[in-house]
Design a protein around this motif. Structure first.
Motif, PDB file in Angstrom:
ATOM      1  N   ALA A 210       0.832  -1.210   0.000  1.00 14.56           N
ATOM      2  CA  ALA A 210       0.000   0.000   0.000  1.00 14.56           C
ATOM      3  C   ALA A 210       0.864   1.256   0.000  1.00 14.56           C
ATOM      4  O   ALA A 210       1.908   1.307   0.639  1.00 14.56           O
ATOM      5  CB  ALA A 210      -0.911  -0.005   1.229  1.00 14.56           C
ATOM      6  N   ASN A 211       0.421   2.253  -0.749  1.00 16.08           N
ATOM      7  CA  ASN A 211       1.106   3.553  -0.779  1.00 16.08           C
ATOM      8  C   ASN A 211       0.139   4.596  -1.329  1.00 16.08           C
ATOM      9  O   ASN A 211      -0.906   4.273  -1.894  1.00 16.08           O
ATOM     10  CB  ASN A 211       2.388   3.484  -1.612  1.00 16.08           C
ATOM     11  N   ARG A 212       0.514   5.869  -1.188  1.00 11.97           N
ATOM     12  CA  ARG A 212      -0.377   6.957  -1.597  1.00 11.97           C
ATOM     13  C   ARG A 212      -0.591   6.978  -3.108  1.00 11.97           C
ATOM     14  O   ARG A 212      -1.666   7.357  -3.585  1.00 11.97           O
ATOM     15  CB  ARG A 212       0.205   8.293  -1.141  1.00 11.97           C
ATOM     16  N   ILE A 213       0.414   6.586  -3.882  1.00 10.55           N
ATOM     17  CA  ILE A 213       0.246   6.590  -5.326  1.00 10.55           C
ATOM     18  C   ILE A 213      -0.781   5.549  -5.742  1.00 10.55           C
ATOM     19  O   ILE A 213      -1.643   5.810  -6.595  1.00 10.55           O
ATOM     20  CB  ILE A 213       1.608   6.384  -6.017  1.00 10.55           C
ATOM     21  N   LEU A 214      -0.746   4.372  -5.141  1.00 10.28           N
ATOM     22  CA  LEU A 214      -1.800   3.392  -5.408  1.00 10.28           C
ATOM     23  C   LEU A 214      -3.158   3.951  -5.006  1.00 10.28           C
ATOM     24  O   LEU A 214      -4.149   3.777  -5.721  1.00 10.28           O
ATOM     25  CB  LEU A 214      -1.524   2.095  -4.650  1.00 10.28           C
ATOM     26  N   ASP A 215      -3.217   4.608  -3.871  1.00  5.57           N
ATOM     27  CA  ASP A 215      -4.499   5.154  -3.404  1.00  5.57           C
ATOM     28  C   ASP A 215      -5.063   6.179  -4.379  1.00  5.57           C
ATOM     29  O   ASP A 215      -6.255   6.170  -4.683  1.00  5.57           O
ATOM     30  CB  ASP A 215      -4.328   5.812  -2.031  1.00  5.57           C
ATOM     31  N   LEU A 216      -4.199   7.078  -4.862  1.00  5.14           N
ATOM     32  CA  LEU A 216      -4.674   8.231  -5.620  1.00  5.14           C
ATOM     33  C   LEU A 216      -4.651   8.043  -7.132  1.00  5.14           C
ATOM     34  O   LEU A 216      -5.434   8.680  -7.843  1.00  5.14           O
ATOM     35  CB  LEU A 216      -3.815   9.463  -5.274  1.00  5.14           C
ATOM     36  N   LYS A 217      -3.786   7.169  -7.627  1.00  2.00           N
ATOM     37  CA  LYS A 217      -3.527   7.164  -9.065  1.00  2.00           C
ATOM     38  C   LYS A 217      -3.785   5.840  -9.780  1.00  2.00           C
ATOM     39  O   LYS A 217      -3.671   5.787 -11.007  1.00  2.00           O
ATOM     40  CB  LYS A 217      -2.062   7.563  -9.306  1.00  2.00           C
ATOM     41  N   ARG A 218      -4.095   4.772  -9.058  1.00  2.00           N
ATOM     42  CA  ARG A 218      -4.172   3.493  -9.762  1.00  2.00           C
ATOM     43  C   ARG A 218      -5.276   3.478 -10.809  1.00  2.00           C
ATOM     44  O   ARG A 218      -5.102   2.954 -11.910  1.00  2.00           O
ATOM     45  CB  ARG A 218      -4.303   2.326  -8.791  1.00  2.00           C
ATOM     46  N   GLU A 219      -6.411   4.066 -10.507  1.00  2.00           N
ATOM     47  CA  GLU A 219      -7.519   4.030 -11.472  1.00  2.00           C
ATOM     48  C   GLU A 219      -7.207   4.880 -12.690  1.00  2.00           C
ATOM     49  O   GLU A 219      -7.474   4.468 -13.826  1.00  2.00           O
ATOM     50  CB  GLU A 219      -8.815   4.474 -10.799  1.00  2.00           C
ATOM     51  N   SER A 220      -6.636   6.059 -12.495  1.00  2.00           N
ATOM     52  CA  SER A 220      -6.318   6.912 -13.646  1.00  2.00           C
ATOM     53  C   SER A 220      -5.197   6.302 -14.475  1.00  2.00           C
ATOM     54  O   SER A 220      -5.193   6.432 -15.710  1.00  2.00           O
ATOM     55  CB  SER A 220      -5.958   8.324 -13.183  1.00  2.00           C
ATOM     56  N   ASP A 275       1.391  14.063 -16.812  1.00  2.00           N
ATOM     57  CA  ASP A 275       1.600  13.767 -15.399  1.00  2.00           C
ATOM     58  C   ASP A 275       2.703  12.722 -15.234  1.00  2.00           C
ATOM     59  O   ASP A 275       2.911  11.881 -16.124  1.00  2.00           O
ATOM     60  CB  ASP A 275       0.295  13.244 -14.799  1.00  2.00           C
ATOM     61  N   HIS A 276       3.395  12.763 -14.084  1.00  2.00           N
ATOM     62  CA  HIS A 276       4.484  11.806 -13.909  1.00  2.00           C
ATOM     63  C   HIS A 276       4.021  10.355 -13.839  1.00  2.00           C
ATOM     64  O   HIS A 276       4.836   9.442 -13.990  1.00  2.00           O
ATOM     65  CB  HIS A 276       5.391  12.166 -12.733  1.00  2.00           C
ATOM     66  N   SER A 277       2.733  10.123 -13.662  1.00  2.00           N
ATOM     67  CA  SER A 277       2.209   8.762 -13.762  1.00  2.00           C
ATOM     68  C   SER A 277       2.340   8.218 -15.182  1.00  2.00           C
ATOM     69  O   SER A 277       2.213   7.002 -15.401  1.00  2.00           O
ATOM     70  CB  SER A 277       0.750   8.713 -13.316  1.00  2.00           C
ATOM     71  N   ALA A 278       2.634   9.091 -16.160  1.00  2.00           N
ATOM     72  CA  ALA A 278       2.849   8.648 -17.537  1.00  2.00           C
ATOM     73  C   ALA A 278       4.141   7.851 -17.700  1.00  2.00           C
ATOM     74  O   ALA A 278       4.452   7.400 -18.810  1.00  2.00           O
ATOM     75  CB  ALA A 278       2.854   9.843 -18.489  1.00  2.00           C
ATOM     76  N   LEU A 279       4.875   7.631 -16.619  1.00  2.00           N
ATOM     77  CA  LEU A 279       5.953   6.641 -16.680  1.00  2.00           C
ATOM     78  C   LEU A 279       5.419   5.287 -17.154  1.00  2.00           C
ATOM     79  O   LEU A 279       6.170   4.461 -17.691  1.00  2.00           O
ATOM     80  CB  LEU A 279       6.624   6.487 -15.315  1.00  2.00           C
ATOM     81  N   LEU A 280       4.128   5.053 -16.960  1.00  2.00           N
ATOM     82  CA  LEU A 280       3.505   3.831 -17.457  1.00  2.00           C
ATOM     83  C   LEU A 280       3.709   3.700 -18.972  1.00  2.00           C
ATOM     84  O   LEU A 280       3.936   2.593 -19.477  1.00  2.00           O
ATOM     85  CB  LEU A 280       2.014   3.821 -17.111  1.00  2.00           C
ATOM     86  N   LYS A 281       3.622   4.808 -19.706  1.00  2.00           N
ATOM     87  CA  LYS A 281       3.797   4.748 -21.152  1.00  2.00           C
ATOM     88  C   LYS A 281       5.214   4.318 -21.509  1.00  2.00           C
ATOM     89  O   LYS A 281       5.431   3.573 -22.481  1.00  2.00           O
ATOM     90  CB  LYS A 281       3.463   6.111 -21.776  1.00  2.00           C
ATOM     91  N   VAL A 282       6.200   4.765 -20.737  1.00  2.00           N
ATOM     92  CA  VAL A 282       7.585   4.370 -20.984  1.00  2.00           C
ATOM     93  C   VAL A 282       7.760   2.872 -20.742  1.00  2.00           C
ATOM     94  O   VAL A 282       8.375   2.162 -21.552  1.00  2.00           O
ATOM     95  CB  VAL A 282       8.540   5.178 -20.094  1.00  2.00           C
ATOM     96  N   ILE A 283       7.216   2.391 -19.622  1.00  2.00           N
ATOM     97  CA  ILE A 283       7.313   0.964 -19.313  1.00  2.00           C
ATOM     98  C   ILE A 283       6.620   0.133 -20.385  1.00  2.00           C
ATOM     99  O   ILE A 283       7.136  -0.920 -20.801  1.00  2.00           O
ATOM    100  CB  ILE A 283       6.709   0.682 -17.918  1.00  2.00           C
ATOM    101  N   GLU A 284       5.487   0.599 -20.853  1.00  2.00           N
ATOM    102  CA  GLU A 284       4.779  -0.118 -21.923  1.00  2.00           C
ATOM    103  C   GLU A 284       5.634  -0.157 -23.192  1.00  2.00           C
ATOM    104  O   GLU A 284       5.686  -1.200 -23.881  1.00  2.00           O
ATOM    105  CB  GLU A 284       3.447   0.566 -22.233  1.00  2.00           C
ATOM    106  N   ASN A 285       6.280   0.939 -23.513  1.00  2.52           N
ATOM    107  CA  ASN A 285       7.123   0.962 -24.710  1.00  2.52           C
ATOM    108  C   ASN A 285       8.281  -0.029 -24.577  1.00  2.52           C
ATOM    109  O   ASN A 285       8.589  -0.769 -25.523  1.00  2.52           O
ATOM    110  CB  ASN A 285       7.671   2.373 -24.924  1.00  2.52           C
ATOM    111  N   PHE A 286       8.913  -0.061 -23.403  1.00  2.00           N
ATOM    112  CA  PHE A 286      10.001  -1.002 -23.198  1.00  2.00           C
ATOM    113  C   PHE A 286       9.515  -2.451 -23.275  1.00  2.00           C
ATOM    114  O   PHE A 286      10.245  -3.338 -23.709  1.00  2.00           O
ATOM    115  CB  PHE A 286      10.656  -0.770 -21.832  1.00  2.00           C
ATOM    116  N   ALA A 287       8.288  -2.670 -22.792  1.00  2.34           N
ATOM    117  CA  ALA A 287       7.738  -4.025 -22.773  1.00  2.34           C
ATOM    118  C   ALA A 287       7.130  -4.445 -24.106  1.00  2.34           C
ATOM    119  O   ALA A 287       6.658  -5.578 -24.262  1.00  2.34           O
ATOM    120  CB  ALA A 287       6.682  -4.131 -21.669  1.00  2.34           C
TER     121      ALA A 287
END
Length: 290
Positions: A210-220, A275-287
């Motif tokens: 558990a962490n604040r980022i999961l609390d606030l950003k997982r759905e977005s 938003d810095h949550s867009a690191l997801l796009k980088v991980i997706e590109n690498f994957a």
């Protein structure tokens, strides 16, 4: 603690963070004069009950407290160089800049009480007056500043001498970047394995992960909604500060180097305004799953 009503406050930097913070100070009963390069930001302050200045010097003249909330050290240094502060002014720099710059500002302004007081909580924290504030400087100056900081924040801690606030902020940003990267990798793993990411992250948010980022950003993040609350461009700047601080302390931070590289990749791939949550796009590109 009783707040000193009616204090004269100059607020330099009325962006997405500074604007709501200045408005809170007005609402708390302070006489706030602001300066920003954006006319719209000045108009917003006037609408909130403050006053607009034509220059930083005009805003600062006669102010008991000066608060700066600027993008990076060049802007802070420019204000310091162009403004003549009254003796005894309390200068609270709430920008996120290099610790060495905060130390140098305090040394240079020997007639001014200087604090470095960067914040965590993003635009939402600024709007809700719920920021975490890490403060470096003299204990007595911190005590004088606390009533003003309490108007805009909830967690307010004196963490050490000049520059210490910036070091703690650097630690905050490297941790936030690392958590975003791990949440992103978790989403990619769950989806690639055919597992509902919402169900998976809901479980993780209730356990040791558990962490604040999961609390606030997982759905977005699952929805790929990256409207900026804190832009990749700014996090890139902050990771540079963290790496500079590590060099100054003569320590190796290997994971921080990896996170800095991911954030830099996000900018290189054109995501700097997201938003810095867009690191997801980088991980997706690498994957290979973009």
């Amino acid at each position: 603690m009783t707040r000193p009503k009616g204090s004269t406050v100059a607020f330099i930097g009325l962006g997405i963070m500074g604007s709501p913070m200045a408005a809170h100070l007005v609402a708390a009963g302070h006489d706030v004069t602001g300066f920003d390069l954006s006319p719209a930001s000045l108009d917003k302050l006037v609408a909130d009950g403050g006053k607009a200045a034509a220059s930083a010097q005009e805003a600062v003249s006669g102010a008991e407290v000066v608060i700066t909330m600027l993008p990076n050290h060049p802007q802070v240094e420019a204000v310091i160089d162009e403004v003549a502060f009254d003796d005894g002014t309390l200068l609270i720099d709430m920008s996120t800049i290099r610790p060495s710059t905060s130390i140098e500002i305090a040394r240079k302004l020997s007639n001014v009480r200087v604090l470095d007081a960067p914040v965590s909580g993003g635009q939402t924290g600024a709007v809700q007056a719920s920021l975490s504030i890490m403060v470096g400087g003299n204990e007595a100056d911190f005590a004088a500043a606390r009533p003003f900081l309490e108007v805009v924040g909830k967690t307010i801690v004196h963490v050490g001498p000049h520059g210490a606030g910036q070091v703690v902020k650097a630690a905050n940003q490297l941790m936030v970047g690392g958590i975003y990267a791990l949440v992103a990798e978790s989403i990619v793993l769950l989806e690639a394995s055919g597992v509902d990411p919402k169900a998976g992250l809901d479980v993780l948010a209730g356990g040791l992960a558990a962490n604040r980022i999961l609390d606030l950003k997982r759905e977005s993040m699952i929805a790929r909604e990256f409207q900026p609350g804190f832009r990749i461009d700014l996090h890139h700047k902050d990771m540079g500060i963290a790496l500079d601080a590590a060099r100054a302390a003569d320590v190796s931070l290997p994971v921080t180097n990896q996170i800095a590289a991911l954030v830099a990749a996000a900018r290189a791939q054109g995501y700097g305004s997201l938003d810095h949550s867009a690191l997801l796009k980088v991980i997706e590109n690498f994957a290979g799953r973009s």
